[in-house]
Write a protein that holds these residues in place. Sequence first.
Motif: not given
Length: 234
Positions: A30-39
């Motif tokens: 989940a937090t890897s997804v969040m960082l990727t999405a915002m990046n």
Amino acid sequence: MNIDVIFSANEVTKDRVEGKIVVVIDVLRATSVMLTAMNNGAVEIRPFKEINKLISYTKDLKGILRCGERNGTKIVGFDLGNSPLEYKSEIVHGKIICMTTSNGTNALVNSSYGKKIFIGSFFNLDLLCKKINEIGEDLVIVCAGTNGEFSLDDSLCAGEIVKRLEYRTLSDSARAMYMIASIPGTLKDKLKETKHYNFLKELGEVKDLENCFSVDSQNIILEYRDGIIKKYEE
């Protein structure tokens, strides 16, 4: 700086995080997804613990993506699941993401009493730790875990954070994670026999596993505040 580590979303209590800097970790995924999405240009992320609440909240909204998983699989009717590789710029740029996952979003919402709440994974260790060192206040690292249980992938990431911090006094849980992270070997070597790693491997998410172990691949800090995840601003 006093540092503590909590091993699952279910163990987070108000008294353990209130008034402290908090880093929430759910490496897989989940937090890897969040960082990727915002990046990749998402406007913001709104995490939910429950599927029904997310669906109700987004019923009449436009310009949003419903995202998330249960048991590692994309929720039926949602736009995206829980793979960072799905969150490409051409899909998420300019969009608001509403997200619910089995563990990561629970860990975030449960940590809401923290003074500042950051999003962590292997992707942003260096930049995140520099910021935490700069702030210099007591820290709690919240590992999402897996269904209320200890998960080595999150805890290993927590140990890597502890290793990079200065002027620290460690709780026993933080010291244990520091010791685990100090054992020689690659992330894959340390995690390839773990339960969650092999669960995702059985789902066919080998590329996700490789991607999520990309240390310092993103130069971004995210903060969760007032129910919304956005890029951190001083």
